[in-house]
Write a protein that holds these residues in place. Structure first.
Motif, PDB file in Angstrom:
ATOM      1  N   PRO A 114    -175.530 -51.358 -12.690  1.00 58.89           N
ATOM      2  CA  PRO A 114    -174.766 -52.598 -12.571  1.00 58.89           C
ATOM      3  C   PRO A 114    -174.301 -52.806 -11.135  1.00 58.89           C
ATOM      4  O   PRO A 114    -174.144 -51.860 -10.383  1.00 58.89           O
ATOM      5  N   VAL A 115    -174.113 -54.044 -10.771  1.00 60.31           N
ATOM      6  CA  VAL A 115    -173.618 -54.355  -9.432  1.00 60.31           C
ATOM      7  C   VAL A 115    -172.095 -54.378  -9.483  1.00 60.31           C
ATOM      8  O   VAL A 115    -171.502 -55.103 -10.269  1.00 60.31           O
ATOM      9  N   PHE A 116    -171.520 -53.559  -8.665  1.00 55.68           N
ATOM     10  CA  PHE A 116    -170.066 -53.468  -8.660  1.00 55.68           C
ATOM     11  C   PHE A 116    -169.489 -54.179  -7.452  1.00 55.68           C
ATOM     12  O   PHE A 116    -170.093 -54.233  -6.392  1.00 55.68           O
ATOM     13  N   HIS A 117    -168.322 -54.708  -7.667  1.00 59.22           N
ATOM     14  CA  HIS A 117    -167.559 -55.268  -6.551  1.00 59.22           C
ATOM     15  C   HIS A 117    -166.119 -54.839  -6.742  1.00 59.22           C
ATOM     16  O   HIS A 117    -165.632 -54.759  -7.853  1.00 59.22           O
ATOM     17  N   ARG A 118    -165.469 -54.537  -5.673  1.00 59.15           N
ATOM     18  CA  ARG A 118    -164.056 -54.215  -5.821  1.00 59.15           C
ATOM     19  C   ARG A 118    -163.287 -54.737  -4.631  1.00 59.15           C
ATOM     20  O   ARG A 118    -163.803 -54.783  -3.509  1.00 59.15           O
ATOM     21  N   ALA A 119    -162.050 -55.137  -4.904  1.00 64.13           N
ATOM     22  CA  ALA A 119    -161.153 -55.581  -3.852  1.00 64.13           C
ATOM     23  C   ALA A 119    -160.070 -54.521  -3.690  1.00 64.13           C
ATOM     24  O   ALA A 119    -159.342 -54.230  -4.636  1.00 64.13           O
ATOM     25  N   LEU A 120    -160.006 -53.924  -2.525  1.00 67.27           N
ATOM     26  CA  LEU A 120    -158.999 -52.889  -2.293  1.00 67.27           C
ATOM     27  C   LEU A 120    -157.627 -53.520  -2.092  1.00 67.27           C
ATOM     28  O   LEU A 120    -157.517 -54.598  -1.503  1.00 67.27           O
ATOM     29  N   PRO A 121    -156.580 -52.862  -2.565  1.00 64.14           N
ATOM     30  CA  PRO A 121    -155.222 -53.318  -2.217  1.00 64.14           C
ATOM     31  C   PRO A 121    -155.042 -53.293  -0.695  1.00 64.14           C
ATOM     32  O   PRO A 121    -155.634 -52.442  -0.024  1.00 64.14           O
ATOM     33  N   ASP A 122    -154.258 -54.198  -0.172  1.00 67.30           N
ATOM     34  CA  ASP A 122    -154.078 -54.267   1.288  1.00 67.30           C
ATOM     35  C   ASP A 122    -153.651 -52.939   1.881  1.00 67.30           C
ATOM     36  O   ASP A 122    -154.124 -52.526   2.938  1.00 67.30           O
ATOM     37  N   ALA A 123    -152.740 -52.266   1.184  1.00 71.57           N
ATOM     38  CA  ALA A 123    -152.192 -51.022   1.732  1.00 71.57           C
ATOM     39  C   ALA A 123    -153.248 -49.925   1.855  1.00 71.57           C
ATOM     40  O   ALA A 123    -153.063 -48.940   2.560  1.00 71.57           O
ATOM     41  N   ALA A 124    -154.367 -50.099   1.140  1.00 67.24           N
ATOM     42  CA  ALA A 124    -155.384 -49.041   1.127  1.00 67.24           C
ATOM     43  C   ALA A 124    -156.409 -49.213   2.229  1.00 67.24           C
ATOM     44  O   ALA A 124    -157.172 -48.294   2.520  1.00 67.24           O
ATOM     45  N   ILE A 125    -156.433 -50.395   2.825  1.00 65.30           N
ATOM     46  CA  ILE A 125    -157.490 -50.669   3.797  1.00 65.30           C
ATOM     47  C   ILE A 125    -157.225 -49.895   5.088  1.00 65.30           C
ATOM     48  O   ILE A 125    -156.107 -49.856   5.584  1.00 65.30           O
ATOM     49  N   GLY A 126    -158.273 -49.258   5.589  1.00 60.31           N
ATOM     50  CA  GLY A 126    -158.167 -48.369   6.737  1.00 60.31           C
ATOM     51  C   GLY A 126    -157.936 -49.118   8.024  1.00 60.31           C
ATOM     52  O   GLY A 126    -157.805 -50.329   7.999  1.00 60.31           O
ATOM     53  N   PRO A 127    -157.944 -48.436   9.159  1.00 58.23           N
ATOM     54  CA  PRO A 127    -158.229 -47.015   9.289  1.00 58.23           C
ATOM     55  C   PRO A 127    -157.031 -46.131   8.934  1.00 58.23           C
ATOM     56  O   PRO A 127    -155.915 -46.616   9.009  1.00 58.23           O
ATOM     57  N   VAL A 173    -161.028 -40.908  -5.254  1.00 60.21           N
ATOM     58  CA  VAL A 173    -160.266 -42.074  -4.829  1.00 60.21           C
ATOM     59  C   VAL A 173    -160.540 -42.262  -3.345  1.00 60.21           C
ATOM     60  O   VAL A 173    -160.284 -41.359  -2.546  1.00 60.21           O
ATOM     61  N   HIS A 174    -161.064 -43.423  -2.993  1.00 62.73           N
ATOM     62  CA  HIS A 174    -161.433 -43.635  -1.594  1.00 62.73           C
ATOM     63  C   HIS A 174    -161.398 -45.110  -1.259  1.00 62.73           C
ATOM     64  O   HIS A 174    -161.389 -45.970  -2.155  1.00 62.73           O
ATOM     65  N   ASN A 175    -161.367 -45.393   0.030  1.00 56.90           N
ATOM     66  CA  ASN A 175    -161.356 -46.794   0.478  1.00 56.90           C
ATOM     67  C   ASN A 175    -162.634 -47.126   1.240  1.00 56.90           C
ATOM     68  O   ASN A 175    -162.639 -47.995   2.095  1.00 56.90           O
ATOM     69  N   LEU A 176    -163.720 -46.429   0.891  1.00 60.14           N
ATOM     70  CA  LEU A 176    -165.002 -46.692   1.548  1.00 60.14           C
ATOM     71  C   LEU A 176    -165.669 -47.922   0.931  1.00 60.14           C
ATOM     72  O   LEU A 176    -165.428 -48.233  -0.240  1.00 60.14           O
ATOM     73  N   PRO A 177    -166.505 -48.605   1.705  1.00 62.26           N
ATOM     74  CA  PRO A 177    -167.338 -49.641   1.101  1.00 62.26           C
ATOM     75  C   PRO A 177    -168.228 -49.010   0.026  1.00 62.26           C
ATOM     76  O   PRO A 177    -168.543 -47.818   0.107  1.00 62.26           O
ATOM     77  N   ILE A 178    -168.621 -49.805  -0.980  1.00 62.48           N
ATOM     78  CA  ILE A 178    -169.451 -49.244  -2.036  1.00 62.48           C
ATOM     79  C   ILE A 178    -170.833 -49.884  -2.097  1.00 62.48           C
ATOM     80  O   ILE A 178    -171.623 -49.568  -2.978  1.00 62.48           O
ATOM     81  N   ASN A 179    -171.101 -50.758  -1.145  1.00 61.54           N
ATOM     82  CA  ASN A 179    -172.429 -51.378  -1.116  1.00 61.54           C
ATOM     83  C   ASN A 179    -173.339 -50.647  -0.126  1.00 61.54           C
ATOM     84  O   ASN A 179    -172.872 -50.075   0.860  1.00 61.54           O
ATOM     85  N   ASN A 180    -174.638 -50.727  -0.415  1.00 54.79           N
ATOM     86  CA  ASN A 180    -175.660 -50.147   0.464  1.00 54.79           C
ATOM     87  C   ASN A 180    -175.542 -48.635   0.626  1.00 54.79           C
ATOM     88  O   ASN A 180    -175.802 -48.091   1.694  1.00 54.79           O
ATOM     89  N   ARG A 181    -175.139 -47.971  -0.419  1.00 53.59           N
ATOM     90  CA  ARG A 181    -175.172 -46.512  -0.409  1.00 53.59           C
ATOM     91  C   ARG A 181    -176.625 -46.039  -0.518  1.00 53.59           C
ATOM     92  O   ARG A 181    -177.477 -46.734  -1.082  1.00 53.59           O
ATOM     93  N   PHE A 182    -176.872 -44.841  -0.003  1.00 55.33           N
ATOM     94  CA  PHE A 182    -178.199 -44.245  -0.186  1.00 55.33           C
ATOM     95  C   PHE A 182    -178.044 -42.750  -0.421  1.00 55.33           C
ATOM     96  O   PHE A 182    -177.096 -42.141   0.081  1.00 55.33           O
ATOM     97  N   PRO A 183    -178.976 -42.175  -1.166  1.00 55.28           N
ATOM     98  CA  PRO A 183    -178.864 -40.746  -1.485  1.00 55.28           C
ATOM     99  C   PRO A 183    -179.489 -39.858  -0.417  1.00 55.28           C
ATOM    100  O   PRO A 183    -180.307 -40.312   0.382  1.00 55.28           O
ATOM    101  N   LEU A 184    -179.081 -38.600  -0.430  1.00 52.32           N
ATOM    102  CA  LEU A 184    -179.737 -37.601   0.416  1.00 52.32           C
ATOM    103  C   LEU A 184    -181.165 -37.400  -0.083  1.00 52.32           C
ATOM    104  O   LEU A 184    -181.422 -37.417  -1.280  1.00 52.32           O
ATOM    105  N   LEU A 185    -182.069 -37.194   0.874  1.00 47.97           N
ATOM    106  CA  LEU A 185    -183.459 -36.899   0.521  1.00 47.97           C
ATOM    107  C   LEU A 185    -183.825 -35.499   1.008  1.00 47.97           C
ATOM    108  O   LEU A 185    -183.333 -35.087   2.046  1.00 47.97           O
ATOM    109  N   PRO A 186    -184.675 -34.797   0.324  1.00 47.99           N
ATOM    110  CA  PRO A 186    -185.274 -35.192  -0.945  1.00 47.99           C
ATOM    111  C   PRO A 186    -184.267 -35.153  -2.081  1.00 47.99           C
ATOM    112  O   PRO A 186    -183.305 -34.378  -2.021  1.00 47.99           O
ATOM    113  N   LEU A 187    -184.495 -35.988  -3.107  1.00 47.68           N
ATOM    114  CA  LEU A 187    -183.626 -35.938  -4.277  1.00 47.68           C
ATOM    115  C   LEU A 187    -183.735 -34.554  -4.899  1.00 47.68           C
ATOM    116  O   LEU A 187    -184.829 -34.018  -5.043  1.00 47.68           O
ATOM    117  N   PRO A 188    -182.613 -33.946  -5.225  1.00 51.42           N
ATOM    118  CA  PRO A 188    -182.658 -32.605  -5.807  1.00 51.42           C
ATOM    119  C   PRO A 188    -183.233 -32.631  -7.223  1.00 51.42           C
ATOM    120  O   PRO A 188    -183.217 -33.683  -7.880  1.00 51.42           O
TER     121      PRO A 188
END
Length: 446
Positions: A114-127, A173-188
């Motif tokens: 599924p395509v996820f979207h999330r809006a972080l609370p202001d206080a959580a936005i980095g740096p 629990v993290h404030n990282l972007p969640i789009n365009n992730r990619f896995p380590l290769l080779p896949l285990p």
DNA sequence: TTAACTATGAACGGTATA
DNA sequence: TATACCGTTCATAGTTAA
């Protein structure tokens, strides 16, 4: 360890603030006080520069601390609304997802993407960016508290069985972007047979496991596998169902694999390293015992899982990152970033175990890191002045990562599953303290 | 041969979810 | 109902050093 002091702090605080938490205080109120007390034990360290803080902190002697606690308590109460309950209440909000794929896992491993979207609370936005990890199956209310402290960010629950051949149910629990992730290769390898091909020959048909259970800190004994062997030898061919059930129950409990005819064995340390995504022999050498290797590995990240979440940093920091790694253990975060090809410029690594620090140091040297590794022992000793000094030397942290001790949260603990106020697990509040300090310092520097 | 130290084996439920 | 769980503690075997 000064953890034991924490408990002794809690009582006086409820006493000195009768207007806020008297003897009739509700569980929720007391929980708030306990949380505040965890922070309070390091209150002096929490305040980086008195001259830069609001007037409420600038008072004489212990009064300063008391004001600080009051402020913290009122802030938390306001954040979540009066009367809600952190423990055992029926108004909990956080539930574990099924399937446990968080904001998605690599599309190769599941049809469900599924395509996820999330809006972080202001206080959580980095740096800075932050990334916190702990066991998913914690006592009720623990993740609500963790989430509330970490700026109301919704936890991402992921089972590492979608990344490797062993389950590992964890919350992040993290404030990282969640789009365009990619896995380590080779896949285990993602099945037991692919990960441990030599077991295939001996695997009976009635053992239908394809994934291992969570890799823990202890292994099954040789006596146990010997008992099982003798139980199986009484039958020529397929054992009766009750024997099958006994054997399978023990296999699941201890993560045993087939290594011969009727012969089971626990995983070897290097097999655990492989399953968790570490280089072979990562924990070998340096005088560490076999038992301690299992312990260090059992306490560590699953590298592929964490790397998938951290992969978004590669484009954000093409020149590399400055990392603050708390409870860094055998360096799961560092290994993940390195395998992603993200340069480690400056790493401040805090780890209480000397053998773990040695393991990480030797990995750092073996992989010819060009950055700078500073290792510290105790998160509780890391105060604002030291942090500011470190940050001034290289310009702040890009990522604060850590998984605080799960001892008092984990289901395997029959003795002291005391929740976030437990002796070791209360160090979560130091993760929060240090994160909040860094945010405060970086906010001031901007 | 002791004594101190280290490593291993085995027993120890309960909570939460489905 | 069935299943799973980054664990703790103590006894004892094994090891080292005097």
């Amino acid at each position: 360890m000064s953890c034991s002091l924490v408990i002794s702090v809690i009582i006086p605080i409820t006493n000195v603030l009768p207007d806020l938490a008297g003897p009739e205080a509700s569980v929720a109120e007391l929980t708030d006080f306990i949380c505040a007390a965890q922070i309070a034990k390091s209150a002096d360290a929490y305040l980086p520069h008195e001259s830069k803080l609001p007037n409420i902190y600038i008072e004489n002697g212990t009064h300063k601390k008391r004001k600080f606690y009051e402020c913290e308590i009122l802030k938390r109460k306001k954040q979540r609304g009066y009367g809600s309950n952190s423990f055992g209440g029926d108004n909990e909000t956080i539930r574990l997802p099924k399937p446990m794929i968080g904001f998605g896992v690599p599309s190769e491993v599941t049809e469900l993407c599924p395509v996820f979207h999330r809006a972080l609370p202001d206080a959580a936005i980095g740096p800075p960016y932050f990334y916190y990890e702990n066991v998913a199956l914690a006592p009720k209310g623990v993740w609500d508290t963790i989430s509330r402290f970490l700026y109301d960010v919704e936890p991402e629950f992921v089972d590492s069985k979608y990344f490797c051949a062993a389950a590992r149910k964890r919350g992040y629990v993290h404030n990282l972007p969640i789009n365009n992730r990619f896995p380590l290769l080779p896949l285990p390898p993602r099945t037991i047979h692919d990960a441990l091909p030599l077991t295939r020959k001996w695997w009976p048909e009635w053992d239908t496991r394809t994934k291992l259970n969570c890799l823990q800190t202890c292994i099954g004994s040789a006596k146990l596998t010997e008992r099982i062997r003798k139980a199986l030898e009484r039958w020529d061919g397929v054992p009766p169902l009750n024997v099958q059930k006994y054997v399978l129950d023990e296999c699941r409990k201890w993560n045993l694999v087939w290594v011969g005819r009727n012969k089971l064995a626990p995983l070897e340390p290097d097999e655990v390293e492989m399953l968790l995504g570490f280089p072979r022999n990562h924990t070998r050498g340096g005088g560490i015992s076999r038992t301690d290797r299992y312990k260090s590995l059992g306490n560590s990240f699953q590298v592929d899982t964490v790397a998938y979440h951290l992969s978004v940093l590669k484009d954000l920091f093409p020149g590399g990152i400055n990392l603050l790694s708390l409870f860094s253990g055998i360096g799961g975060a560092e290994v993940a970033l390195h395998r992603l090809g993200i340069r480690l410029k400056n790493v401040v690594s805090v780890e209480i175990s000397e053998v773990n620090r040695n393991i990480q140091r030797s990995w750092w040297e073996q992989t010819n890191q060009t950055g700078n590794l500073i290792d510290l022992a105790d998160v509780q000793q890391l105060n604002g002045d030291r942090l500011e000094q470190l940050m001034n030397s290289f310009g702040g942290f890009d990522l604060i990562i850590g998984g605080s001790p799960c001892n008092n949260l984990a289901g395997s603990n029959r003795v002291s599953r005391d929740g976030l106020e437990g002796k070791e697990s209360s160090l979560f509040f130091d993760y929060f303290r240090i994160l909040d300090l860094v945010k405060c310092i970086m906010g001031r520097q901007q």
